[in-house]
Design an enzyme around this catalytic site. Structure first.
Site, PDB file in Angstrom:
ATOM      1  CG  LEU A  38      -2.173  -0.840   1.197  1.00  0.00           C
ATOM      2  CD1 LEU A  38      -2.829  -0.845   2.577  1.00  0.00           C
ATOM      3  CD2 LEU A  38      -3.163  -0.348   0.154  1.00  0.00           C
ATOM      4  CG  ASP A  39       0.585   4.079  -3.143  1.00  0.00           C
ATOM      5  OD1 ASP A  39       1.510   3.329  -3.481  1.00  0.00           O
ATOM      6  OD2 ASP A  39      -0.306   4.475  -3.914  1.00  0.00           O
ATOM      7  CB  VAL A  40       3.528   6.625   2.213  1.00  0.00           C
ATOM      8  CG1 VAL A  40       3.552   7.452   3.498  1.00  0.00           C
ATOM      9  CG2 VAL A  40       4.841   5.850   2.077  1.00  0.00           C
ATOM     10  CB  ALA A  42      -3.040   3.909   0.541  1.00  0.00           C
ATOM     11  NE  ARG A 174      -0.796   5.864  -6.663  1.00  0.00           N
ATOM     12  CZ  ARG A 174       0.462   5.734  -7.084  1.00  0.00           C
ATOM     13  NH1 ARG A 174       1.147   6.810  -7.442  1.00  0.00           N
ATOM     14  NH2 ARG A 174       1.034   4.552  -7.165  1.00  0.00           N
TER      15      ARG A 174
END
Length: 345
Positions: A38-40, A42, A174
């Site tokens: 997961l992105d930072v 998110a 995104r």
């Protein structure tokens, strides 16, 4: 217990790698992996595999995932989320009706170009590293599937819309958000992103951890999930002593369809019930009762006659996961063998 799953909830503001470090500090020296970075910016479900469960991570990576995300319309950032710099603006903001109606255009098989700020590699270098250096990043389109997409809320004042989606592996939310905005003749980027489910793992029973001091190893293990949990919807065979020994040592192993089949669930057919058989768009199935358990299972007739190959199934020995693999007619081909019990010969 040292082989299990943990349903961890990653908070916003830390990386998946940082969360791995936190869990490792709690559990100590043990093999750990996770399914799906997961992105930072998110938050949400990040399943952890401990011990032998790491051999099954690829199954979770392939599993369907669900997300709830909010798009800010009228602007585009270089990263596709609020961590990036605004690189374009547009006055056109969609109406509530348009924000809801656009969803149907994206359901099904979709071609998507991953964002430049991603962990994909370009000539051995992470794409996000090249993007941060201002270099042009060209990534190949990939095929994904959007199983469901719906608008949950539209905020006209703040020019935002919140969506829910269920999607296949490889989907970048995104990029989906940017494509939604473009389809609405606008621009957009993600301001909030939450992953609510990965396969069987859901957010309502997830463990929330921000530091290694918040929970003990024993408390964490009490919330563990059995290793076989993610295999509940595929075929399972029970091995005899001789079959288990053959599998353990990589030897050819044969199963008898009449004696060895115990469970078959969730076959991806739309079936029409006709008496004691069921007609499917792709195969016939036979309804059979297992005399030993009293439970009723559905077996494809091709499997019944030993004519069908099974791409993925698992084998139990004395009630414990022994291996996963494929079946070519009656011959089991092992993909992974597990060491979960000392009760071996």
């Amino acid at each position: 217990m040292s082989n299990y799953w943990l349903n961890i909830y990653k908070p916003r503001g830390i990386s998946s790698a940082q969360l791995v470090s936190i869990v490792k500090k709690i559990l100590g020296k043990t093999k750990i992996g996770h399914a799906g970075t997961l992105d930072v910016e998110a938050e949400g479900i990040l399943p952890f595999a401990v011990g032998e469960a790491t051999k099954l991570i690829h199954l979770l990576i392939d599993a369907r995932k669900t997300y709830i995300f909010t798009i800010k319309f009228g602007m585009q950032t270089n990263s596709g989320d609020c961590a990036g710099k605004v690189i374009a603006t547009k006055d056109c903001i969609p109406s509530q009706e348009e924000a809801y109606a656009v969803c149907s255009k994206f359901i099904g098989n979709v071609t998507q170009i991953p964002p430049a700020f991603s962990a994909l590699k370009v000539n051995g270098v992470r794409a996000y590293k090249l993007a941060r250096e201002g270099k042009k990043v060209e990534l190949k389109p990939r095929n994904i599937t959007i199983y469901d997409l719906k608008c949950l809320n539209f905020d006209e004042k703040n020019a935002t819309a919140t969506y829910y989606t269920e999607c296949s592996k490889g989907t970048y939310i995104r990029t989906l958000a940017e494509d939604l905005a473009l389809s609405l003749q606008s621009l957009g980027f993600v301001i909030e992103l939450r992953r609510t489910q990965v396969g069987i793992f859901k957010e309502e029973n997830a463990i929330r951890i921000k530091s290694p001091d918040e929970i003990t190893k024993n408390a964490l293990e009490e919330k563990s999930i059995k290793i076989e949990a993610i295999l509940d919807d595929i075929l399972v065979l029970d091995a005899t002593d001789s079959q288990a020994q053959q599998i353990k040592y990589g030897q050819k192993c044969l199963f008898n369809y009449e004696k060895d089949f115990r469970h078959l669930a969730k076959f991806a057919y739309r079936e029409e019930f006709k008496g004691n058989t069921e007609r499917s768009t792709t195969a016939y199935t036979l309804v059979r009762e297992d005399a030993s358990t009293g439970l009723t299972y559905k077996l494809p007739l091709e499997v019944e006659f030993g004519k069908m190959s099974v791409d993925l199934l698992w084998v139990r020995y004395k009630g414990t996961l022994l291996a996963i693999g494929s079946l070519n007619k009656s011959c089991f081909n092992s993909l992974r063998v597990f060491n979960l019990t000392q009760d071996f010969f």
